[in-house]
Structures are given as structure tokens and as C-alpha cells.
Design a protein around this motif. Structure first.
Motif, PDB file in Angstrom:
ATOM      1  N   MET A 229     -26.841  -2.754 -25.426  1.00  0.00           N
ATOM      2  CA  MET A 229     -26.335  -3.217 -24.192  1.00  0.00           C
ATOM      3  C   MET A 229     -25.641  -2.574 -23.351  1.00  0.00           C
ATOM      4  N   GLU A 230     -25.118  -1.313 -23.927  1.00  0.00           N
ATOM      5  CA  GLU A 230     -23.965  -0.603 -22.964  1.00  0.00           C
ATOM      6  C   GLU A 230     -22.857  -1.557 -22.604  1.00  0.00           C
ATOM      7  N   PHE A 231     -22.603  -2.134 -23.565  1.00  0.00           N
ATOM      8  CA  PHE A 231     -20.983  -2.996 -23.173  1.00  0.00           C
ATOM      9  C   PHE A 231     -19.947  -1.966 -22.954  1.00  0.00           C
ATOM     10  N   PRO A 232     -19.003  -2.420 -21.894  1.00  0.00           N
ATOM     11  CA  PRO A 232     -17.971  -1.560 -21.797  1.00  0.00           C
ATOM     12  C   PRO A 232     -16.897  -1.591 -22.636  1.00  0.00           C
ATOM     13  N   ILE A 233     -16.933  -1.063 -23.908  1.00  0.00           N
ATOM     14  CA  ILE A 233     -16.027  -1.113 -24.840  1.00  0.00           C
ATOM     15  C   ILE A 233     -14.785  -0.612 -24.676  1.00  0.00           C
ATOM     16  N   ILE A 234     -13.529  -1.392 -24.996  1.00  0.00           N
ATOM     17  CA  ILE A 234     -12.228  -1.013 -24.772  1.00  0.00           C
ATOM     18  C   ILE A 234     -11.773  -0.823 -26.278  1.00  0.00           C
ATOM     19  N   PRO A 235     -11.126   0.512 -26.680  1.00  0.00           N
ATOM     20  CA  PRO A 235     -10.707   1.040 -27.780  1.00  0.00           C
ATOM     21  C   PRO A 235      -9.677  -0.059 -28.346  1.00  0.00           C
ATOM     22  N   CYS A 236      -9.694  -0.307 -29.714  1.00  0.00           N
ATOM     23  CA  CYS A 236      -8.770  -1.138 -30.217  1.00  0.00           C
ATOM     24  C   CYS A 236      -7.488  -0.713 -30.731  1.00  0.00           C
ATOM     25  N   ASN A 237      -7.126   0.567 -30.422  1.00  0.00           N
ATOM     26  CA  ASN A 237      -5.896   0.991 -31.141  1.00  0.00           C
ATOM     27  C   ASN A 237      -5.114   1.393 -30.051  1.00  0.00           C
ATOM     28  N   LEU A 238      -5.120   0.808 -28.898  1.00  0.00           N
ATOM     29  CA  LEU A 238      -4.227   1.169 -27.887  1.00  0.00           C
ATOM     30  C   LEU A 238      -2.812   1.180 -27.938  1.00  0.00           C
ATOM     31  N   CYS A 239      -2.419   0.171 -29.037  1.00  0.00           N
ATOM     32  CA  CYS A 239      -1.047  -0.164 -29.185  1.00  0.00           C
ATOM     33  C   CYS A 239      -0.501   0.896 -30.304  1.00  0.00           C
ATOM     34  N   GLY A 240      -1.399   1.654 -30.780  1.00  0.00           N
ATOM     35  CA  GLY A 240      -0.978   2.804 -31.789  1.00  0.00           C
ATOM     36  C   GLY A 240      -0.584   2.261 -33.289  1.00  0.00           C
ATOM     37  N   SER A 241      -1.426   1.112 -33.360  1.00  0.00           N
ATOM     38  CA  SER A 241      -1.241   0.439 -34.920  1.00  0.00           C
ATOM     39  C   SER A 241      -2.159   1.411 -35.641  1.00  0.00           C
ATOM     40  N   GLN A 242      -1.780   1.600 -37.011  1.00  0.00           N
ATOM     41  CA  GLN A 242      -2.558   2.173 -37.911  1.00  0.00           C
ATOM     42  C   GLN A 242      -3.564   1.219 -38.554  1.00  0.00           C
ATOM     43  N   PRO A 243      -4.717   1.771 -39.165  1.00  0.00           N
ATOM     44  CA  PRO A 243      -5.700   0.861 -39.467  1.00  0.00           C
ATOM     45  C   PRO A 243      -5.177   0.143 -40.819  1.00  0.00           C
ATOM     46  N   ASN A 244      -5.883  -1.220 -41.324  1.00  0.00           N
ATOM     47  CA  ASN A 244      -5.325  -1.773 -42.260  1.00  0.00           C
ATOM     48  C   ASN A 244      -5.998  -1.146 -43.610  1.00  0.00           C
ATOM     49  N   LEU A 245      -5.049  -0.338 -44.311  1.00  0.00           N
ATOM     50  CA  LEU A 245      -5.709   0.583 -45.678  1.00  0.00           C
ATOM     51  C   LEU A 245      -6.571  -0.386 -46.427  1.00  0.00           C
ATOM     52  N   GLN A 246      -5.755  -1.452 -46.692  1.00  0.00           N
ATOM     53  CA  GLN A 246      -6.501  -2.455 -47.606  1.00  0.00           C
ATOM     54  C   GLN A 246      -7.950  -2.991 -47.230  1.00  0.00           C
ATOM     55  N   ARG A 247      -7.922  -3.427 -46.017  1.00  0.00           N
ATOM     56  CA  ARG A 247      -9.115  -3.962 -45.542  1.00  0.00           C
ATOM     57  C   ARG A 247     -10.409  -2.786 -45.246  1.00  0.00           C
ATOM     58  N   GLN A 248      -9.756  -1.438 -45.063  1.00  0.00           N
ATOM     59  CA  GLN A 248     -10.744  -0.548 -45.132  1.00  0.00           C
ATOM     60  C   GLN A 248     -11.215  -0.046 -46.488  1.00  0.00           C
ATOM     61  N   ALA A 249     -10.398  -0.366 -47.527  1.00  0.00           N
ATOM     62  CA  ALA A 249     -10.926   0.116 -48.635  1.00  0.00           C
ATOM     63  C   ALA A 249     -12.034  -1.072 -49.095  1.00  0.00           C
ATOM     64  N   MET A 250     -11.744  -2.235 -48.899  1.00  0.00           N
ATOM     65  CA  MET A 250     -12.773  -3.351 -48.950  1.00  0.00           C
ATOM     66  C   MET A 250     -14.070  -3.156 -48.490  1.00  0.00           C
ATOM     67  N   ARG A 251     -13.943  -2.493 -47.016  1.00  0.00           N
ATOM     68  CA  ARG A 251     -15.075  -2.259 -46.550  1.00  0.00           C
ATOM     69  C   ARG A 251     -15.859  -0.855 -46.878  1.00  0.00           C
ATOM     70  N   GLU A 252     -15.086   0.007 -47.502  1.00  0.00           N
ATOM     71  CA  GLU A 252     -15.743   1.145 -48.066  1.00  0.00           C
ATOM     72  C   GLU A 252     -16.660   0.470 -49.287  1.00  0.00           C
ATOM     73  N   MET A 253     -15.829  -0.273 -50.195  1.00  0.00           N
ATOM     74  CA  MET A 253     -16.177  -0.671 -51.536  1.00  0.00           C
ATOM     75  C   MET A 253     -17.713  -1.421 -51.179  1.00  0.00           C
ATOM     76  N   LEU A 254     -17.620  -2.273 -50.238  1.00  0.00           N
ATOM     77  CA  LEU A 254     -18.899  -3.324 -49.940  1.00  0.00           C
ATOM     78  C   LEU A 254     -20.102  -2.335 -49.489  1.00  0.00           C
ATOM     79  N   ASN A 255     -19.464  -1.080 -48.766  1.00  0.00           N
ATOM     80  CA  ASN A 255     -20.532  -0.221 -48.420  1.00  0.00           C
ATOM     81  C   ASN A 255     -21.354   0.450 -49.378  1.00  0.00           C
ATOM     82  N   GLU A 256     -20.636   0.787 -50.157  1.00  0.00           N
ATOM     83  CA  GLU A 256     -21.182   1.504 -51.465  1.00  0.00           C
ATOM     84  C   GLU A 256     -21.763   0.355 -52.388  1.00  0.00           C
ATOM     85  N   TRP A 257     -21.600  -0.723 -52.412  1.00  0.00           N
ATOM     86  CA  TRP A 257     -22.482  -1.707 -53.148  1.00  0.00           C
ATOM     87  C   TRP A 257     -23.685  -2.112 -52.436  1.00  0.00           C
TER      88      TRP A 257
END
Length: 321
Positions: A229-257
Motif C-alpha cells: 500500500m506504500e503507507f508513509p511509515i514513520i520510524p518508531c525509535n525517534l525518542c532514542g529508546s532501545q528495543p525491549n530485549l525480553q520481547r525481542q527474545a519472545m519474538r525470536e523464539m516464536l519465529n523459530e517455533w
């Protein structure tokens, strides 16, 4: 039958009878998937619409006369939610309004012109709320510490207030199936609780109702759709926050499953809607002290744990979402 469910049947979504979700394309088919007007794009879009309509019906998210405040972050999820709600608005026998709302938190580099221009182009009613929560968070949180918790509380309070000002009866958020699964896993592994993001809930203030119309939609399908759809996406890290490492770990685990067996993820998601309190350990949900055996009365006791050939062979008859 819920009126939204009837709308799904009356619309062209019924052409996807038997299709629970868009199929994953074979290698090399990426260009066809992301090309608007292609057959794969048509299947992808209709699948998202169908799953959204089903979630709305299953959890009675939208009723006649509702005013839906669609919270827009500028990410793929919120764009997809808005586009799908606008489509359902045209085919549903119930009448509901949509107001797109973006909270400009004054993060450095935030492209404040993008969302208003998009809303103007598609002709949707909107409101941009300007609140400098960024400065508040930076002032209250020491350098190096996570800012997400305070930021989200401030954002939530503002959105609840705006919903009342607009007369909105529902607040729509763009969380999808993968968000719900990741939250489920986070609570189980790190919080010692079995809970997740519900598709519909009473907000913290006790007055607003929050809905998640994309609750049944897969994140990969949202990303493909947003790219097409070519939506005009706005980056989600403009505040400089770091990614949630625990949530990222869950994401990687489920991706492997999912690579090992996609059925596991479907079954896990379906399990959240098939709970047997008497076979869990929560004494607030089931009174283990008061029940008594009754001769001749059928019960699903230990037989629940008998070997099931269908389960052993991965052929459960449970209808998976």
C-alpha cells in the motif's frame, strides 16, 4: 449473529471461504505479493479484512452508532487498522464513525506533516494532539534508564482524555496476533501470570473501552500489506529508546517455533480462547475446596490427559485461528 459478522458475509470477504489467513508465498514470489492489483495482493487484503471482521464479531467490538477513535502512530499496524476499518465502514449494515488521532509527543525529528497530509488525502476525520511528553520523560528518567514505562503511561492518559473530548465510544489500537502472543509469553516467563492483551477491555480509567481489531491478523501479513500500500511509515525509535530485549527474545523464539511447525503457533493462540479453569491452579477461578464427587455424574477428570492419537499425530480437530 453480530451485525459486523453479517457485514463480513455480505461483503466480498465471503469469496475467501475456507481461508483463515493469507498463505505464505514461495521463495521468489515477494514481488508478486507486494504488487497492488495482483492476485496475491487481493488474497492478502481480503484475508486481513476477513480476520478483522471475525475478531470484531467474536468480541462484539463495534456496534451501531459507535464513534471509533483510531490511534495512529504512523506504523504499519495503525495504517492497516485504519484502512481496514474504513473498508468495513462501507460494507457494514451498522453505522459507525472513525476519527483518526495521532499524539505528537514532540520527539526530535518527528515528521509532523506526514500524518495530517495522509488523513487529508484519504478524506478521514482526524485530530493531531500535541503534548510534549518527550521533555517530561527526559526530565524524570535518568540517562541510560528505560523511558518506555513512563512514556506509555503519559500517552495512555492523554489518549483517554482525548477520547472523552471527542465523544469516542471505543479506542482502537493496532496490536496484532503476534503482539498478543509475545505478551502472553512475556507474562508467563517473566511475570508468573497467564495473561495477555485482550481484544477488548475496559481501560484503566474505568470509562473508556479499548479494542484491538487486528487481534487475529499476523504481523508478517501486515508488513506485506503496508509495503504494497506504500503507507508513509514513520520510524518508531525517534525518542532514542532501545528495543525491549525480553520481547525481542519472545519474538525470536516464536519465529523459530514457526519454522519448525507453524501449527504450534496457531494452537498456542487458539489455546488462549480454550481455557479449562478446573485443570489449572488458580484458586480464584475454581473452588477446589467445595466440589464433591457424585456417583453417575460425567466429568472431564483424568480422561482429559489420556493419550489422544489425533494430538500425538498433530491432527487436532480443534478449529485453529
Amino acid at each position: 449473529m453480530n451485525d459486523i459478522a453479517a457485514a463480513v458475509q455480505l461483503s466480498d470477504l465471503t469469496q475467501l471461504s475456507g481461508l483463515d489467513e493469507p498463505s505464505t508465498p514461495a521463495a521468489g514470489a515477494h514481488a508478486e505479493v507486494t504488487a497492488r492489483g495482483s492476485r496475491r495482493f487481493e488474497i492478502l487484503e481480503k484475508g486481513i479484512r476477513r480476520m478483522t471482521g471475525r475478531a470484531i464479531a467474536d468480541f462484539d467490538m463495534i456496534r451501531d452508532g459507535d464513534v471509533i477513535m483510531a490511534c495512529m502512530s504512523g506504523g504499519a499496524d495503525s495504517y492497516t487498522m485504519l484502512e481496514t476499518l474504513r473498508y468495513l465502514q462501507t460494507v457494514a449494515p451498522v453505522k459507525f464513525e472513525i476519527i483518526a488521532v495521532n499524539l505528537d509527543q514532540k520527539q526530535p525529528g518527528f515528521p509532523e506533516h506526514i500524518l495530517p497530509a495522509y488523513f487529508e488525502r484519504i478524506g478521514v476525520r482526524y485530530r493531531i494532539v500535541e503534548e510534549d511528553t518527550y521533555s517530561i520523560v527526559k526530565d524524570k528518567i535518568a540517562p541510560g534508564k528505560t523511558t518506555c514505562s513512563l512514556c506509555s503511561r503519559l500517552r495512555r492518559g492523554i489518549l483517554y482524555r482525548v477520547a472523552k473530548e471527542l465523544g469516542a465510544t471505543k479506542i482502537a489500537l493496532g496490536h496484532h496476533r503476534d503482539d498478543i502472543l509475545h505478551t502472553f509469553m512475556l507474562n508467563m516467563f517473566y511475570g508468573g501470570k497467564i495473561k495477555t492483551m485482550p481484544p477488548k477491555l475496559i481501560a484503566d480509567d474505568g470509562e473508556n473501552v479499548v479494542i484491538r481489531p487486528l487481534a487475529y491478523v499476523r504481523e508478517p501479513d501486515i508488513k506485506k500489506y503496508a509495503a504494497a500500500m506504500e503507507f508513509p511509515i514513520i520510524p518508531c525509535n525517534l525518542c532514542g529508546s532501545q528495543p525491549n530485549l525480553q520481547r525481542q527474545a519472545m519474538r525470536e523464539m516464536l519465529n523459530e517455533w514457526e519454522k519448525t511447525n507453524p501449527l504450534w503457533i496457531k494452537s498456542m493462540f487458539t489455546a488462549m480462547a480454550n481455557i479449562t479453569p478446573s485443570h489449572m491452579l488458580d484458586r480464584s477461578l475454581f473452588d477446589f475446596g467445595s466440589f464433591q464427587p457424585v456417583a453417575g455424574k460425567q466429568a472431564a477428570g483424568d480422561t482429559l490427559f489420556d493419550r489422544d492419537d489425533q494430538l500425538d499425530q498433530g491432527q487436532s480437530v480443534v478449529s485453529l485461528l
